[in-house]
Structure formats: structure tokens, C-alpha cells
Design an enzyme around this catalytic site. Sequence first.
Site, PDB file in Angstrom:
ATOM      1  N   ASP A  63      -5.270  15.614  16.897  1.00  0.00           N
ATOM      2  CA  ASP A  63      -5.491  17.492  16.566  1.00  0.00           C
ATOM      3  C   ASP A  63      -7.336  17.291  16.258  1.00  0.00           C
ATOM      4  O   ASP A  63      -8.072  16.006  15.907  1.00  0.00           O
ATOM      5  CB  ASP A  63      -5.171  17.744  15.118  1.00  0.00           C
ATOM      6  CG  ASP A  63      -3.119  18.187  15.112  1.00  0.00           C
ATOM      7  OD1 ASP A  63      -3.230  17.865  16.923  1.00  0.00           O
ATOM      8  OD2 ASP A  63      -2.526  17.939  14.945  1.00  0.00           O
ATOM      9  N   TYR A 124      -1.211   5.414  12.115  1.00  0.00           N
ATOM     10  CA  TYR A 124      -1.723   5.495  11.468  1.00  0.00           C
ATOM     11  C   TYR A 124      -2.358   5.106  10.578  1.00  0.00           C
ATOM     12  O   TYR A 124      -1.583   4.711   9.878  1.00  0.00           O
ATOM     13  CB  TYR A 124      -1.017   7.526  11.511  1.00  0.00           C
ATOM     14  CG  TYR A 124      -1.648   8.130  12.599  1.00  0.00           C
ATOM     15  CD1 TYR A 124      -2.192   8.946  13.320  1.00  0.00           C
ATOM     16  CD2 TYR A 124      -0.290   7.975  14.244  1.00  0.00           C
ATOM     17  CE1 TYR A 124      -2.850   9.917  14.668  1.00  0.00           C
ATOM     18  CE2 TYR A 124      -0.608   8.839  15.307  1.00  0.00           C
ATOM     19  CZ  TYR A 124      -1.752   9.736  15.086  1.00  0.00           C
ATOM     20  OH  TYR A 124      -1.698  10.215  16.282  1.00  0.00           O
TER      21      TYR A 124
END
Length: 286
Positions: A63, A124
Amino acid sequence: MSDEVKPGFVRVRLDLSYDGKDFSGWAKQAGGRRTVQGEIEDALRTVTRSGTTYELTVAGRTDAGVHARGQVAHVDLPSELWAEHREKLLKRLAGRLSRDVRIWSVAEAPEGFNARFSAIWRRYAYRVTDNPGGVDPLLRGHVLWHDWPLDVAAMNEASAGLVGEHDFAAYCKKRDGATTIRTLQQLSWERDPSGVITATVKADAFCHNMVRSLVGALLFVGDGHRPAEWPAKVLAAGVRDSAVHVVRPHGLTLEEVGYPADELLAARNKEARNRRSLPGLSTGCC
């Protein structure tokens, strides 16, 4: 769905990094917004002196504001174009791309490779500090400041109840036709000597806003606003909880993407496209 490379084309793997601060995410968008995909495709078109834009497929569509250290993408290029440019392509891209995106490797991909569907996990890291003085100015673009003291042990206790295969609808922004079933392989927190706390989040795949929502819920446990069992109760409820905040994107970095051995790439590519459900749940699209 076939993923065979067209005759006369070569599939090329790209390993890359970027600072997401000034990008409107990975994927190209209408309206001329700056994106990582758009920037790289433009650079490829320029350095290969091609009139065609060759579209990238990425392992994880990050994003706006999210960073990547170990992103992977692929692009199918005409064989003659690849043969002409392969030796100097990496250096030419380095000269063309902005300094907030770097490609580290450009190589012919093994048979069956698909940057997205062949991946077996993505890892992540989300970085946060509870230092009363705030964030080190040199790290401010990559570390969230949380202005309450955080109990790392409590966050790890709460995280344990989220690991495994679940429907993460309560922690995802719903997209029409997309399943929210994922296998969360690791969710753990560790404070380093400088006081920065890093969440390591590893799964076979992620749905939209999943990592940032999980982090938001666990920070509420860490600062004492919610009990350790609360995130798992939210998960079990299966619906978005207004108390779960999606934390800001700048603390999040895609660190690494994992792939199986070359001989298993094609099988994984096919498997990842299958419809997925949990026992007792209706099946959603991949």
C-alpha cells in the site's frame, strides 16, 4: 488458468527494494499518481528503447507508504530484447530509476516461476517505539511512535492465539470475490537494545490491511487497554471491530519473499490459484 510464457518471450525475475514514502503504493493507478510499478515499467521501456510497456507481476502489492527490502517481481520480455539488453540492463536501470527504488538482481527465471503465485510465504516487519522522547529522527520514516509504554511479553502472548490457518476477515479490508483465509506462520515481537520493537509477521499470503490491523490490535494489548485474549476473540467473531485500528503505513516493510525449490515452482503456482476455504465455510475466490 495457464501461466505459460508465450513463445518468443523470456520470464525475467527482478529483486528490488524501495522506500514507500513518496509512492502511492505498488500498483499502477489512474490519475498519474506515482507508483513503484509505474516507475519501473517506465524505466524498462526507456532503457530498452521499446515502444511497448511490459507489465510487472509482483509478489506482494504494498500500500501507499509501505516499504520493501526484499520485494520480488517478474516481467515477460521478448527473447531478442532480453538477449540484447541482459548484460547491461541492471546498470542502466540504476541510472534511470529514482533513488528511492533500487533493483538488485535481473535474471532469467526458472521454469514455472511466478513472482506472486509461486511464493510460499511473505515476511513483513513492523517497527514501533514507545520511547517517551519519540522516534530517532534518522528512523522517523520507518518507525511508528506509540506514546504509551508497551509490554512485549503481553503482545507475544496475544499473538500466539492468532497463528495458524484462520479466516482473517476481522483484520482485513474486504474485497469483492476475495477470500480472507490465510495461514499466519509467525507473529512475534522483540525489543532491541535501542528500544525499537519489531513485529515479525510471516504468512503464506496477506489480505488488504491485515498486517497493520493485527499490529493495531496488539498494540492495544501491549499498552494495557485490552487483555491478551482480546485479539483472538476479535478473530473468532469474524467481523471488523471498530476498536481495531489500522496503524500508519510507514512502520511496515516487506522484508523477504520465500519460494520453493525450482522443481516445485510450477506446482505451487497452480496450487496458489485454487479456491480456498475452512471446514464449514463457503468457498471464496482466490
